[in-house]
Design a protein around this motif. Structure first.
Motif, PDB file in Angstrom:
ATOM      1  N   ASN A 197      -7.069  -6.936  -2.512  1.00 20.38           N
ATOM      2  CA  ASN A 197      -6.617  -5.978  -1.639  1.00 20.38           C
ATOM      3  C   ASN A 197      -6.541  -6.608  -0.185  1.00 20.38           C
ATOM      4  O   ASN A 197      -6.971  -7.584   0.159  1.00 20.38           O
ATOM      5  CB  ASN A 197      -7.758  -5.019  -1.241  1.00 20.38           C
ATOM      6  CG  ASN A 197      -8.039  -4.050  -2.399  1.00 20.38           C
ATOM      7  OD1 ASN A 197      -8.986  -3.943  -3.176  1.00 20.38           O
ATOM      8  ND2 ASN A 197      -7.048  -3.152  -2.417  1.00 20.38           N
ATOM      9  N   TRP A 198      -5.595  -6.138   0.562  1.00 17.45           N
ATOM     10  CA  TRP A 198      -5.709  -6.041   1.998  1.00 17.45           C
ATOM     11  C   TRP A 198      -5.391  -4.732   2.409  1.00 17.45           C
ATOM     12  O   TRP A 198      -5.032  -4.080   1.697  1.00 17.45           O
ATOM     13  CB  TRP A 198      -4.789  -7.186   2.614  1.00 17.45           C
ATOM     14  CG  TRP A 198      -3.302  -7.003   2.321  1.00 17.45           C
ATOM     15  CD1 TRP A 198      -2.468  -6.365   2.818  1.00 17.45           C
ATOM     16  CD2 TRP A 198      -2.537  -7.524   1.185  1.00 17.45           C
ATOM     17  NE1 TRP A 198      -1.184  -6.415   2.370  1.00 17.45           N
ATOM     18  CE2 TRP A 198      -1.475  -7.200   1.392  1.00 17.45           C
ATOM     19  CE3 TRP A 198      -2.861  -8.615   0.082  1.00 17.45           C
ATOM     20  CZ2 TRP A 198      -0.249  -7.790   0.428  1.00 17.45           C
ATOM     21  CZ3 TRP A 198      -2.063  -8.875  -0.542  1.00 17.45           C
ATOM     22  CH2 TRP A 198      -0.637  -8.635  -0.438  1.00 17.45           C
ATOM     23  N   PRO A 199      -5.763  -4.436   3.916  1.00 18.91           N
ATOM     24  CA  PRO A 199      -6.100  -3.138   4.444  1.00 18.91           C
ATOM     25  C   PRO A 199      -4.719  -2.260   3.854  1.00 18.91           C
ATOM     26  O   PRO A 199      -3.471  -2.796   4.237  1.00 18.91           O
ATOM     27  CB  PRO A 199      -5.990  -3.144   5.722  1.00 18.91           C
ATOM     28  CG  PRO A 199      -6.816  -4.516   5.688  1.00 18.91           C
ATOM     29  CD  PRO A 199      -6.383  -5.383   4.901  1.00 18.91           C
ATOM     30  N   PHE A 218       0.652   1.134  -2.304  1.00 22.27           N
ATOM     31  CA  PHE A 218       0.317   0.848  -0.869  1.00 22.27           C
ATOM     32  C   PHE A 218       0.462   2.254  -0.353  1.00 22.27           C
ATOM     33  O   PHE A 218       0.862   3.032  -0.875  1.00 22.27           O
ATOM     34  CB  PHE A 218       1.231  -0.032  -0.373  1.00 22.27           C
ATOM     35  CG  PHE A 218       2.807   0.344  -0.387  1.00 22.27           C
ATOM     36  CD1 PHE A 218       3.799   0.133  -1.651  1.00 22.27           C
ATOM     37  CD2 PHE A 218       3.510   0.922   0.517  1.00 22.27           C
ATOM     38  CE1 PHE A 218       4.800   0.692  -1.578  1.00 22.27           C
ATOM     39  CE2 PHE A 218       4.715   1.466   0.431  1.00 22.27           C
ATOM     40  CZ  PHE A 218       5.531   1.056  -0.661  1.00 22.27           C
ATOM     41  N   ARG A 219      -0.256   2.104   0.916  1.00 23.01           N
ATOM     42  CA  ARG A 219      -0.257   3.545   1.915  1.00 23.01           C
ATOM     43  C   ARG A 219       1.065   3.390   2.534  1.00 23.01           C
ATOM     44  O   ARG A 219       1.402   2.680   3.279  1.00 23.01           O
ATOM     45  CB  ARG A 219      -1.315   3.352   2.665  1.00 23.01           C
ATOM     46  CG  ARG A 219      -2.825   3.397   2.109  1.00 23.01           C
ATOM     47  CD  ARG A 219      -3.913   3.449   3.107  1.00 23.01           C
ATOM     48  NE  ARG A 219      -5.092   3.545   2.550  1.00 23.01           N
ATOM     49  CZ  ARG A 219      -5.965   4.659   2.443  1.00 23.01           C
ATOM     50  NH1 ARG A 219      -5.480   5.896   3.349  1.00 23.01           N
ATOM     51  NH2 ARG A 219      -7.158   4.620   1.702  1.00 23.01           N
ATOM     52  N   SER A 220       1.649   4.759   2.806  1.00 23.87           N
ATOM     53  CA  SER A 220       2.830   4.826   3.460  1.00 23.87           C
ATOM     54  C   SER A 220       2.967   6.332   3.545  1.00 23.87           C
ATOM     55  O   SER A 220       2.829   7.233   2.747  1.00 23.87           O
ATOM     56  CB  SER A 220       4.015   4.063   2.785  1.00 23.87           C
ATOM     57  OG  SER A 220       5.264   4.568   3.481  1.00 23.87           O
ATOM     58  N   ALA A 240       7.292  -3.881   1.513  1.00 23.96           N
ATOM     59  CA  ALA A 240       5.634  -3.481   1.760  1.00 23.96           C
ATOM     60  C   ALA A 240       4.777  -4.791   1.334  1.00 23.96           C
ATOM     61  O   ALA A 240       3.577  -4.918   1.944  1.00 23.96           O
ATOM     62  CB  ALA A 240       5.201  -2.312   0.616  1.00 23.96           C
ATOM     63  N   PHE A 241       5.227  -5.660   0.853  1.00 21.26           N
ATOM     64  CA  PHE A 241       4.453  -6.964   0.304  1.00 21.26           C
ATOM     65  C   PHE A 241       4.762  -7.997   0.667  1.00 21.26           C
ATOM     66  O   PHE A 241       4.449  -9.284   0.435  1.00 21.26           O
ATOM     67  CB  PHE A 241       4.119  -6.965  -1.355  1.00 21.26           C
ATOM     68  CG  PHE A 241       3.411  -5.805  -1.909  1.00 21.26           C
ATOM     69  CD1 PHE A 241       1.789  -6.145  -1.981  1.00 21.26           C
ATOM     70  CD2 PHE A 241       3.945  -4.518  -2.218  1.00 21.26           C
ATOM     71  CE1 PHE A 241       1.055  -5.055  -2.451  1.00 21.26           C
ATOM     72  CE2 PHE A 241       2.979  -3.453  -2.585  1.00 21.26           C
ATOM     73  CZ  PHE A 241       1.387  -3.621  -2.721  1.00 21.26           C
ATOM     74  N   GLN A 353     -10.016  -3.132   7.099  1.00 22.70           N
ATOM     75  CA  GLN A 353     -10.685  -4.171   6.511  1.00 22.70           C
ATOM     76  C   GLN A 353     -12.378  -3.550   6.647  1.00 22.70           C
ATOM     77  O   GLN A 353     -13.038  -4.028   5.536  1.00 22.70           O
ATOM     78  CB  GLN A 353     -10.623  -5.326   7.647  1.00 22.70           C
ATOM     79  CG  GLN A 353     -11.462  -6.711   7.225  1.00 22.70           C
ATOM     80  CD  GLN A 353     -10.808  -7.132   5.696  1.00 22.70           C
ATOM     81  OE1 GLN A 353      -9.703  -7.048   5.599  1.00 22.70           O
ATOM     82  NE2 GLN A 353     -11.721  -7.492   4.570  1.00 22.70           N
ATOM     83  N   GLN A 354     -12.634  -3.076   7.463  1.00 23.04           N
ATOM     84  CA  GLN A 354     -14.165  -2.586   7.603  1.00 23.04           C
ATOM     85  C   GLN A 354     -14.426  -1.412   6.343  1.00 23.04           C
ATOM     86  O   GLN A 354     -15.278  -1.858   5.635  1.00 23.04           O
ATOM     87  CB  GLN A 354     -14.140  -1.645   8.983  1.00 23.04           C
ATOM     88  CG  GLN A 354     -15.518  -1.269   9.255  1.00 23.04           C
ATOM     89  CD  GLN A 354     -15.644  -0.441  10.417  1.00 23.04           C
ATOM     90  OE1 GLN A 354     -14.650   0.366  10.839  1.00 23.04           O
ATOM     91  NE2 GLN A 354     -16.896  -0.437  11.034  1.00 23.04           N
ATOM     92  N   ALA A 355     -13.403  -0.723   6.232  1.00 21.63           N
ATOM     93  CA  ALA A 355     -13.359   0.036   4.970  1.00 21.63           C
ATOM     94  C   ALA A 355     -13.318  -0.850   3.677  1.00 21.63           C
ATOM     95  O   ALA A 355     -14.089  -0.455   2.503  1.00 21.63           O
ATOM     96  CB  ALA A 355     -12.265   1.187   4.829  1.00 21.63           C
TER      97      ALA A 355
END
Ligand SMILES: Cc1cc2nc3c(=O)[nH]c(=O)nc-3n(C[C@H](O)[C@H](O)[C@H](O)COP(=O)(O)OP(=O)(O)OC[C@H]3O[C@@H](n4cnc5c(N)ncnc54)[C@H](O)[C@@H]3O)c2cc1C
Length: 369
Positions: A197-199, A218-220, A240-241, A353-355
């Motif tokens: 993962n990354w955010p 991915f989020r979008s 996206a990547f 990143q926190q999540a």
């Protein structure tokens, strides 16, 4: 009755079995020239297990079960495991059966009755329901008339568009995109499924039997593109990547560039107030797509087509009553599946990143017990 089913995915094949064994003459048309069997393993769970038993396919489904999610782990950029994914995060019950999508398709295909025919490379072009029957013009130019048309043509259903109107009226985008690509060079080897993962992103390799599948999420916000344009799908994914070359990311992106069966779609749901109009009825994702995050798409396809066939058989000729009964019985399953999709995105691709750190810490605590 003479019944036309549009689409030979899980819902179309299950409809072919259930409507065939209840005495109907069924034609399934599939737009592709083959069964579209790629995809990661899917779950058969809850009352779909009982429906599968009644369809005489449960033993075969059992025999092909896999345990991919029992071996799933999150890794860092070096490939070091940072957290494992306990199966309780994905599955409600140990009775749930995880089965490769291709195996489920082949089991269902093998169970079609002789009264059901499957035509590849064919699609509905035009429908006219005159109250006594439905005249269908096909893309090939062929014409025919049916007592009933069943739309089993997936989230982007053409049957739904022709009968209920534009997709945008019913589609709810959940804010994610998903892609799956075959990784032949990664077959064999490790047994674990590993995800990096990354955010807002997840990329990884899912493994079961001898298969290795590249998984990208991915989020979008909603992206406007022709959902059938493979080159557009590839461009969106590669953008996206972009900028990542850690771990096996380059290999997975190479597969995205080259796989002719790449699966890419928005993670969305379909919400319709009713699933029938006149002599046209919708099943599976066409009616109530809950998204892959629900893990219930295949189960809904099985229960829905079973309930539809039972209702049609019970109320011979009284379509309106049969459709109402189908909807009353299937609606709770669809609503539950759609409601359950919410947390899945935060689990597999936390937004910050926190999540992400918090997710990993929570999973580590669960595995420590
Ligand atoms: C290639 C593919 C891979 C998938 N992978 C996954 C996965 O990994 N995980 C997951 O949870 N879900 C996946 N899904 C979705 C999952 O199969 C469904 O959520 C669920 O099984 C319900 O199936 P369905 O038959 O309603 O829809 P679908 O499985 O989408 O099947 C619809 C079928 O209709 C055909 N079709 C579409 N338009 C037409 C038309 N106009 N005329 C004739 N035929 C048409 C399609 O080619 C397809 O075979 C995938 C779907 C596809 C198509």
């Amino acid at each position: 009755m003479r019944i036309l089913v549009s689409g030979a995915g899980m819902a179309g094949l299950a409809a072919g079995i259930n409507l065939g064994v209840t005495g109907n003459d069924v034609t399934i048309v599939e737009r592709a020239d083959h069964l579209r069997v790629n995809g990661s393993p899917v779950d058969v769970r809850g009352d779909a297990l009982d429906a599968a038993r009644s369809m005489n396919v449960l033993d075969q489904i059992h025999a092909r079960r896999v345990t991919m999610t029992e071996r799933s782990q999150f890794i860092d950029a070096d490939g070091t495991v940072v957290a494992e994914l306990p199966v309780s995060e994905i599955s409600d019950s140990e009775d749930d059966i995880e089965i490769p999508r291709e195996d489920l398709a082949h089991v269902l295909h093998g169970a079609l009755t002789p009264t059901t025919s499957l035509v590849f490379g064919e699609s509905i072009a035009h429908l006219h329901d005159d109250g006594a029957g439905v005249d269908v013009a096909f893309a090939s130019g062929r014409q025919d008339r049916f007592d009933l048309v069943v739309g089993a043509d997936g989230m982007h259903s053409l049957t739904r568009r022709l009968t209920f109107g534009p997709e945008g009226d019913y589609l709810k985008h959940l804010g994610f995109y998903v892609a799956l690509t075959d990784l032949p060079a990664q077959r064999g080897g490790d047994r674990e499924s590993s995800f990096l993962n990354w955010p807002g992103h997840l990329i990884g390799i899912a493994r079961y039997h001898d298969t290795a599948l590249g998984v990208l999420n991915f989020r979008s916000d909603w992206i406007d593109y022709d959902y059938r344009d493979l080159d557009a799908q590839r461009r969106i994914l590669l953008d996206a990547f972009a900028g990542h070359d850690e771990w096996r990311v380059p290999e997975i992106l190479d597969a995205v560039r080259n796989d002719p069966e790449l699966y890419f779609d928005s993670v969305s749901q379909i919400h319709l107030p009713t699933w029938h109009k006149g002599r046209v009825v919708l099943v599976g994702d066409a009616a109530h797509c809950a998204s892959n995050l629900s893990g219930r798409g295949a189960s809904l396809a099985i229960t829905g087509t079973w309930l539809l066939a039972q209702a049609l058989h019970k109320h011979q000729g009284d379509l309106e009553t049969a459709f109402d009964e189908y909807e009353t019985n299937q609606r709770p399953y669809a609503t539950r599946a759609q409601d359950s999709a919410g947390p899945g995105g935060d689990l597999i691709m936390p937004a910050t990143q926190q999540a992400l750190d918090a997710r990993n810490e929570r999973l580590r605590a669960m595995t420590r017990g």
